[in-house]
Design a protein around this motif. Structure first.
Motif, PDB file in Angstrom:
ATOM      1  N   ARG A 936       0.837  -1.206   0.000  1.00  0.00           N
ATOM      2  CA  ARG A 936       0.000   0.000   0.000  1.00  0.00           C
ATOM      3  C   ARG A 936       0.871   1.255   0.000  1.00  0.00           C
ATOM      4  O   ARG A 936       0.565   2.242  -0.671  1.00  0.00           O
ATOM      5  CB  ARG A 936      -0.924  -0.022   1.215  1.00  0.00           C
ATOM      6  CG  ARG A 936      -1.883   1.132   1.282  1.00  0.00           C
ATOM      7  CD  ARG A 936      -2.822   0.992   2.479  1.00  0.00           C
ATOM      8  NE  ARG A 936      -3.798  -0.073   2.287  1.00  0.00           N
ATOM      9  CZ  ARG A 936      -4.769  -0.362   3.147  1.00  0.00           C
ATOM     10  NH1 ARG A 936      -4.871   0.320   4.275  1.00  0.00           N
ATOM     11  NH2 ARG A 936      -5.631  -1.327   2.900  1.00  0.00           N
ATOM     12  N   ARG A 937       1.971   1.210   0.744  1.00  0.00           N
ATOM     13  CA  ARG A 937       2.883   2.357   0.773  1.00  0.00           C
ATOM     14  C   ARG A 937       3.491   2.602  -0.599  1.00  0.00           C
ATOM     15  O   ARG A 937       3.612   3.759  -1.043  1.00  0.00           O
ATOM     16  CB  ARG A 937       3.995   2.110   1.805  1.00  0.00           C
ATOM     17  CG  ARG A 937       5.031   3.219   1.887  1.00  0.00           C
ATOM     18  CD  ARG A 937       6.117   2.876   2.905  1.00  0.00           C
ATOM     19  NE  ARG A 937       6.834   1.660   2.547  1.00  0.00           N
ATOM     20  CZ  ARG A 937       7.823   1.617   1.656  1.00  0.00           C
ATOM     21  NH1 ARG A 937       8.211   2.725   1.033  1.00  0.00           N
ATOM     22  NH2 ARG A 937       8.437   0.483   1.400  1.00  0.00           N
ATOM     23  N   ALA A 940       0.806   4.066  -2.901  1.00  0.00           N
ATOM     24  CA  ALA A 940       0.551   5.462  -2.520  1.00  0.00           C
ATOM     25  C   ALA A 940       1.684   6.367  -2.994  1.00  0.00           C
ATOM     26  O   ALA A 940       1.451   7.473  -3.495  1.00  0.00           O
ATOM     27  CB  ALA A 940       0.376   5.570  -1.005  1.00  0.00           C
ATOM     28  N   TYR A 945       1.705  10.303  -3.050  1.00  0.00           N
ATOM     29  CA  TYR A 945       1.596  10.490  -1.606  1.00  0.00           C
ATOM     30  C   TYR A 945       2.977  10.349  -0.967  1.00  0.00           C
ATOM     31  O   TYR A 945       3.828   9.612  -1.479  1.00  0.00           O
ATOM     32  CB  TYR A 945       0.643   9.457  -0.993  1.00  0.00           C
ATOM     33  CG  TYR A 945      -0.809   9.705  -1.301  1.00  0.00           C
ATOM     34  CD1 TYR A 945      -1.623  10.396  -0.411  1.00  0.00           C
ATOM     35  CD2 TYR A 945      -1.381   9.258  -2.489  1.00  0.00           C
ATOM     36  CE1 TYR A 945      -2.965  10.627  -0.688  1.00  0.00           C
ATOM     37  CE2 TYR A 945      -2.715   9.490  -2.788  1.00  0.00           C
ATOM     38  CZ  TYR A 945      -3.503  10.173  -1.875  1.00  0.00           C
ATOM     39  OH  TYR A 945      -4.824  10.418  -2.152  1.00  0.00           O
ATOM     40  N   SER A 950       0.144   6.524   3.259  1.00  0.00           N
ATOM     41  CA  SER A 950      -0.685   5.436   2.729  1.00  0.00           C
ATOM     42  C   SER A 950      -2.090   5.436   3.325  1.00  0.00           C
ATOM     43  O   SER A 950      -3.065   5.094   2.642  1.00  0.00           O
ATOM     44  CB  SER A 950      -0.006   4.085   2.978  1.00  0.00           C
ATOM     45  OG  SER A 950       0.169   3.851   4.355  1.00  0.00           O
ATOM     46  N   GLU A 951      -2.216   5.833   4.580  1.00  0.00           N
ATOM     47  CA  GLU A 951      -3.561   5.881   5.166  1.00  0.00           C
ATOM     48  C   GLU A 951      -4.357   7.040   4.575  1.00  0.00           C
ATOM     49  O   GLU A 951      -5.565   6.927   4.364  1.00  0.00           O
ATOM     50  CB  GLU A 951      -3.461   6.011   6.689  1.00  0.00           C
ATOM     51  CG  GLU A 951      -2.892   4.774   7.373  1.00  0.00           C
ATOM     52  CD  GLU A 951      -3.615   3.495   6.970  1.00  0.00           C
ATOM     53  OE1 GLU A 951      -4.863   3.480   7.023  1.00  0.00           O
ATOM     54  OE2 GLU A 951      -2.925   2.525   6.586  1.00  0.00           O
TER      55      GLU A 951
END
Length: 975
Positions: A936-937, A940, A945, A950-951
């Motif tokens: 996810r990181r 992102a 991002y 990532s959140e």
């Protein structure tokens, strides 16, 4: 006879910008005998003007200057630099006398400064307790502080004090002022004042942070502090902290006219309590503190208040500071800190001494980070101030001697310029002025020769460039020297130290990274020499990518293939943009890396944005046709077309990763490339079938694009949804099967799979039909979902006349003249609902599935398609195969609110970008927003991002698709 020089000419030679005014002032003051002394002054005009103003009020000043050469040098030096201190001397009678005699050149001790300022506010120097009533203690504090500042500035400007002595004394003077401010707070009486009993309940220590704590303070700077308190024996802690807070606030008010006392570095920042106990501080640092807070604590030092408590605080936090590098999330925190440093560069960054490229923050950050990384194992690195820490890093082999010397020289020069800027008006500033007179004053203040303005600009730019270069080199070149046996190596990092540094920079496999560095740089070949030049900078770029390990591995793989090619290393060495973009691509995208390792010569297109623009469709088609014509056998012909496709996929991927194209343009570029590939493979297939049938023509054959290919919305992972049309069935099956076979041949390239399952009767139906057969089927058997699928049908390859005939034939079906019957609308809604219930993978979060999830691609596309089925029969603007064009047309025709269309389009773009990012990052397709934290990181990061974002990425996606789903429920499912 010798020519007699006029006074005005002499004044101009001495450096006066306005000789006429200077001549008048000199004559009025009777100070002609002083003229030669102005030659060494930074701004003679300013010095003369201030001197005449002070002399008007101080009758004995000129006589004192005549008899005391040292006083003359110091006073004129100060007046030529600082208009603010000149104003101070005008308004404070007799303060000029502090610059006379032997006392003016002696460096005061810390105790002397504290005693002087405590006496000024009526406090006892021994313990800081009030001993006399002073009418205006804050005014007296400011006056005494400025007098001491005046003495220091005079020694600084005349060269009697070194840079480090100046910054240390400024820090000691600030500590003395804080101590005096505490005394003022203790002495405040009357309503709201503290009683002696209340004061006895608490011990309060003031911890200097930042430059004050490191004893490297500026002339005018915020003074960063942290307050720590302990209740006296038997005292209530809550009441004691309340008293300590009032004391701290009183101290901050007392010092407000000197500079701002900033307690923002305390736990929880401005949202946290101003004062905490030592236990509370430690509990916070052990559980909640971020790496930047430990970086700040590097400089913590007791400066005022209870010395024993202050020492206990620093001793306790030291242990935590030097273990910060072993904490979880250290790498992410370091990356966030580096971004914060870069983000503070404003539009005036090129004139910023502190925050600009190659500025003071660059140097300080680099030194502090290296201290955090290596200080846990090497106590000799535990220094508060920048220059001593840099010297320790050099002695320990973590920074080369020449690099350390270059950084120290740059840092000292920039700080001295900063001091001259701040002394001028006694204001906090880090901006180098642009006015020639201001630049001239700075150059003369630094004694830079006959053309001080030009020389100042030259040296400033040189030091800034060198600081920036060394900042980038500082982290990375020692890594090379740890693994490559360089004869001129100054820096000798151990393997453990090199591993720690790589880990701190974001490399997940430091040992593997060291092996790659060794393979690239070890040896005496020209290739190894150039790589040793390139890698210090490229490692920095890799460290800034989502996956530094993949970036370095990819670079080694490409270099292994091209390293002996003369143009490759020369290109990277001479074209910074190529190397920077290459590092970004390799550290971000496995998909692009795989393409590059199979076609490494594509590196050449990385140097220019223009080279990354999508090539015109006609040019691609002509190149592909030429490639097919050069080969006799179909397999070789298609292999050459695949090489073209590989290169163009790489071009599109890099443009995408570089932000040079948007998601719609990516879809068009990939779709056109697929059309070209299908056409070329079809040409090869027809040629082969004709050859096998002894020259007989297989007839006309057309490929109809469907799905995302038909909508010009292909992703990197899209199959080619198609239908085949022919005019003669005899050879058509052979052509279609040969086309599929050629494109399915095993190859290392991303495949283009032909999917004909949207044809009538699906897999059970014939692979190829004539136009008449399609017409008969659709006329008798067509269902609403087939009409919906045909909304995306367009001619892709083959016989254009036959393809257009097919498209014209289906228009009545997909654009029904009377609109869509209500029962058909209901059937489409039922089909959509069933698809949502049945096709979503088991266990998948419906909110995070980009294709079938709530508010995802399918939702948006079905809304657009339903509007087309209902209204395109009468509204030709809706007759498009593209989703976003259909939404725009629906707004134009007032079938959809503009805000609703924007919400749907935003969701479609976001979901499409995620799907492409998954393919780019992982090298394989995926429809789900990753649940794995690391994946996810990476996704992102590819979407722009920050590493710790990532959140935010997931929250943004949920919000966008949630809003889209509300529109879907109203427009698609509503009555």
């Amino acid at each position: 006879m010798p020519r007699i020089e006029s006074t005005a000419a002499r004044l101009a030679k001495l450096g006066f910008a306005d000789p006429a005014r200077a001549e008048r002032l000199v004559q009025e003051a009777g100070a002609e005998w002083l003229l030669d002394d102005f030659a060494a002054v930074a701004d003679p005009d300013l010095a003369l003007l201030s001197l005449t103003r002070v002399a008007e009020r101080e009758s004995g000043l000129l006589d004192a200057l005549r008899s005391d050469e040292g006083l003359r040098s110091r006073l004129l030096g100060v007046l030529g630099v600082s208009a603010a201190l000149g104003e101070h001397l005008v308004t404070h009678e007799g303060h000029w006398r502090s610059l006379a005699g032997e006392q003016a050149v002696l460096r005061p001790g810390e105790g002397e400064l504290r005693a002087a300022l405590l006496r000024a506010v009526g406090a006892e120097p021994a313990d800081g307790q009030p001993r006399a009533s002073v009418a205006s203690p804050r005014r007296e504090l400011k006056s005494a502080y400025r007098e001491r500042l005046l003495r220091l500035a005079a020694r600084d400007i005349t060269g009697a004090a070194s840079f480090t002595e100046v910054t240390a004394e400024l820090s000691d003077l600030a500590g003395a002022a804080l101590e005096a401010g505490l005394a003022v707070a203790r002495a405040e009486t009357g309503p709201g004042g503290l009683t002696a009993e209340e004061l006895s309940t608490v011990r309060l220590a003031v911890i200097g942070m930042g430059k004050c704590g490191a004893r490297e303070l500026n002339y005018i700077s915020d003074v960063d502090v942290i307050f720590v308190a302990e209740p006296a024996e038997g005292a209530d802690e809550t009441k004691a902290l309340r008293v300590a807070t009032r004391l701290a606030q009183g101290m901050m008010r007392a010092c407000a006219e000197l500079w701002e006392v900033d307690a923002g570095l305390r736990p929880e920042g401005r949202a946290g309590p101003l004062v905490r106990t030592l236990t509370s501080h430690l509990a916070y640092y052990r559980r909640w503190a971020k790496t930047w807070e430990f970086q700040a604590l590097l400089k913590a030092r007791p400066v005022a208040g209870d010395a024993e408590l202050g020492a206990a605080y620093v001793s306790a936090v030291d242990e935590l500071v030097w273990h910060a590098a072993s904490r979880d999330n250290f790498v992410e925190d370091v990356q966030a800190m580096r971004r914060r440093v870069e983000a503070h560069v404003r539009e005036d960054g090129e004139r910023q001494l502190k925050l600009g490229p190659g500025g003071l923050r660059d140097i300080e950050f680099a030194v502090q980070l290296l201290q955090l990384v290596h200080g846990r194992l090497d106590p000799l690195l535990r220094r508060r101030a920048t220059l001593p820490a840099l010297a320790a890093l050099s002695r320990g082999g973590y920074v080369g001697r020449e690099d350390a010397r270059g950084l120290a020289e740059a840092y000292t020069f920039l700080r001295q310029v900063e001091h001259l800027l701040q002394l001028h008006r006694l204001r906090r500033t880090h901006i180098v002025p642009s006015a020639p007179g201001d630049l001239r004053r700075l150059g003369r203040g630094l004694r830079l020769g006959p053309d001080p303005e030009a020389e100042f600009v030259r040296q400033w730019k040189k030091h800034a460039r060198e600081a920036r270069r060394l900042h980038e080199k500082l982290f990375y070149r020692p890594l090379l020297q740890a693994v490559a046996r360089l004869p001129d190596s100054e820096t000798r990092l151990s393997t453990a130290a090199a591993t720690a540094r790589l880990k701190a920079l974001g490399f997940g496999d430091p040992s593997g990274a060291l092996r790659h560095i060794a393979a690239l740089t070890t040896g005496v070949s020209r290739r190894a020499a150039i790589q040793r030049t390139l890698l210090p900078v490229m490692l920095g770029w890799f460290a800034d990518t989502p996956d530094p390990d993949a970036g370095l591995l990819g670079f080694r793989q490409v270099s292994d293939q091209l390293g002996t090619t003369p143009w490759y290393l020369r290109l990277l060495r001479d074209e910074t943009a190529v190397a920077a973009r290459m590092a970004r691509v390799l550290g971000t995208s496995r998909y692009a890396t795989d393409l590059l390792t199979r076609a490494p010569e594509a590196v050449a297109m990385l140097g220019s944005d223009a080279d990354l623009e999508a090539r015109p469709f006609a040019a691609l088609r002509a190149e592909a046709a030429a490639a097919v014509s050069r080969h006799d056998d179909a397999e070789t012909a298609v292999a050459s077309v695949r090489a073209l496709r590989r290169r163009e996929l790489f071009r599109t991927a890099v443009a995408d990763l570089s932000g040079l194209t948007d998601i719609e343009q990516v879809g068009v570029a990939l779709s056109e490339l697929n059309d070209v590939t299908i056409q070329a493979a079809l040409d090869a297939a027809i040629a082969k079938v004709r050859l096998e049938s002894r020259g007989e023509s297989p007839g006309r054959f057309a490929v109809i694009a469907m799905g995302r290919l038909g909508g010009m919305e292909c992703s990197y992972a899209s199959d080619a949804d198609v239908m085949f049309v022919c005019d003669r069935m005899e050879s058509a099956f052979a052509v279609a099967n040969e086309l599929r076979r050629l494109l399915a041949l095993p190859a290392p390239d991303p495949p283009l799979l032909i999917d004909p399952d949207l044809r009538p009767e699906g897999r059970q139906g014939p692979l190829v039909r004539t136009l008449a057969s399609y017409r008969a089927y659709y006329g008798r058997w067509s269902s609403p979902w087939e009409s919906q699928a045909l909304l995306r049908a367009r001619f892709s390859a083959g016989d254009a006349e036959l393809g257009q005939a097919f498209v014209s034939m289906i228009d009545e079906l997909r654009y029904p003249p009377g609109g869509l019957p209500l029962e058909s609308v209901r059937e489409i809604r039922r089909l959509k609902a069933r698809m949502e219930a049945e096709r979503l993978p088991r266990g998948a979060d419906p909110a995070l599935h980009t294709k079938l999830g709530r508010g995802g691609l399918s939702d948006v596309e079905w809304v657009a398609q339903l509007l087309q089925l209902q209204h395109a029969g009468s509204l030709s603007s809706l007759r498009t195969t593209r989703t976003l064009e259909a939404l725009r047309a629906a707004v134009h025709e007032e079938l959809l609110e503009a805000d609703e269309a924007r919400v749907l389009a935003d969701s479609w773009r976001f979901a499409s970008r995620i799907r492409d990012a998954i393919m780019l990052v992982k090298g394989r397709a995926g429809d789900m927003v990753p649940t794995d934290v690391n994946e996810r990181r990476l996704i992102a990061g590819t979407l722009g991002y920050p590493p710790d974002g990532s959140e935010d990425f997931v929250d943004d996606y949920r919000r966008v698709t949630r809003r889209a789903r509300k529109v879907v429920e109203r427009v698609f499912y509503g009555d």
